[in-house]
Design an enzyme around this catalytic site. Structure first.
Site, PDB file in Angstrom:
ATOM      1  N   ARG A   1      14.768  61.761   7.177  1.00 35.93           N
ATOM      2  CA  ARG A   1      13.474  61.438   6.570  1.00 35.93           C
ATOM      3  C   ARG A   1      13.010  62.492   5.568  1.00 35.93           C
ATOM      4  O   ARG A   1      11.821  62.817   5.484  1.00 35.93           O
ATOM      5  CB  ARG A   1      12.417  61.220   7.654  1.00 35.93           C
ATOM      6  CG  ARG A   1      12.748  60.008   8.515  1.00 35.93           C
ATOM      7  CD  ARG A   1      11.673  59.734   9.543  1.00 35.93           C
ATOM      8  NE  ARG A   1      12.036  58.557  10.325  1.00 35.93           N
ATOM      9  CZ  ARG A   1      11.362  58.115  11.363  1.00 35.93           C
ATOM     10  NH1 ARG A   1      10.289  58.751  11.759  1.00 35.93           N
ATOM     11  NH2 ARG A   1      11.745  57.061  12.019  1.00 35.93           N
TER      12      ARG A   1
ATOM     13  N   SER B   1       6.954  53.940  10.268  1.00 36.76           N
ATOM     14  CA  SER B   1       6.937  55.094  11.169  1.00 36.76           C
ATOM     15  C   SER B   1       6.005  56.163  10.609  1.00 36.76           C
ATOM     16  O   SER B   1       6.209  56.647   9.501  1.00 36.76           O
ATOM     17  CB  SER B   1       8.348  55.669  11.321  1.00 36.76           C
ATOM     18  OG  SER B   1       9.185  54.728  11.949  1.00 36.76           O
TER      19      SER B   1
ATOM     20  N   GLU C   1       5.170  61.435   8.522  1.00 34.63           N
ATOM     21  CA  GLU C   1       6.205  61.056   7.562  1.00 34.63           C
ATOM     22  C   GLU C   1       5.552  60.418   6.343  1.00 34.63           C
ATOM     23  O   GLU C   1       6.073  60.508   5.248  1.00 34.63           O
ATOM     24  CB  GLU C   1       7.191  60.069   8.196  1.00 34.63           C
ATOM     25  CG  GLU C   1       8.254  59.618   7.229  1.00 34.63           C
ATOM     26  CD  GLU C   1       9.190  58.575   7.775  1.00 34.63           C
ATOM     27  OE1 GLU C   1      10.136  58.223   7.055  1.00 34.63           O
ATOM     28  OE2 GLU C   1       8.986  58.110   8.891  1.00 34.63           O
TER      29      GLU C   1
END
Length: 198
Positions: free
Chosen positions: A8, A91, A194
């Site tokens: 990520r 997410s 994120e």
């Protein structure tokens, strides 16, 4: 390699942040089947679908890309909100990587709450131990929690959704901060979003 892709992350989120906009990508694909079956729950779902054991699925070479794709979509649809119906940013938090010592302290805390044989989900990496943020969010009682119109998605606590359709940025950020503060107090871990705050 030039983009330093990682879990990520990439240079687009670090050194190059704010400098570029990605408008197109090119993928190089192999004509030789090389199925990756390490997506969570995929082997089990494929074995149920095909009436084969998980062990035989591991070595099966006749799995088609379409079957694998459809199975992964089915798994994701069962636990993630449909973006056509419920707004979310996917997410919300990155899974933290902590030291082995920190993880052992975390296991002690979890066993005090859940019993002496409780197993904390984790993945060992070269950098340390990765602990699922969704598990910590769930352990702290946030699954389904609301702040105004924002909600921690009941089926996947890593996702914050616009449950009412009218959630404000303050609702979402307020819920985010509650989660971060609670996990920091309970586990001594600071979760990092994120998502990009614009």
């Amino acid at each position: 390699q030039d983009c330093a892709y990682g879990y990520r992350t990439s240079r687009f989120k670090t050194a190059w942040k704010g400098r570029y906009v990605i408008t197109a990508v090119t993928f190089r694909l192999s004509r030789t089947p090389q199925p990756r079956l390490d997506y969570v729950g995929l082997r089990k779902a494929l074995s149920c679908h095909s009436e084969r054991s998980e062990e035989s699925v591991r070595s099966e070479e006749s799995l088609t890309p379409q079957l694998i794709r459809d199975t992964i979509i089915g798994i994701r649809n069962a636990k993630l909100p449909d973006p056509a119906e419920t707004g979310s940013a996917g997410s919300f938090f990155c899974n933290p990587v902590i030291s082995r010592e920190h993880f052992e302290r975390m296991v002690e805390t979890a066993r005090e709450d859940n019993g002496p044989d409780y197993q904390v989900p984790h993945y060992v990496t070269p950098e340390g131990v990765k602990v699922p943020a969704a598990w910590m969010i769930d352990q702290c009682g946030f699954k389904g929690a609301r702040s105004g119109g924002a909600q921690v998605y009941p089926k996947q606590p890593l996702v914050i959704v616009n449950a009412s359709g009218t959630a404000t940025p303050q609702d979402i950020i307020g819920l985010e901060q509650q989660i971060i503060q609670t996990i920091e107090q309970k586990y001594g871990i600071t979760l990092h979003p994120e998502v990009e705050h614009v």
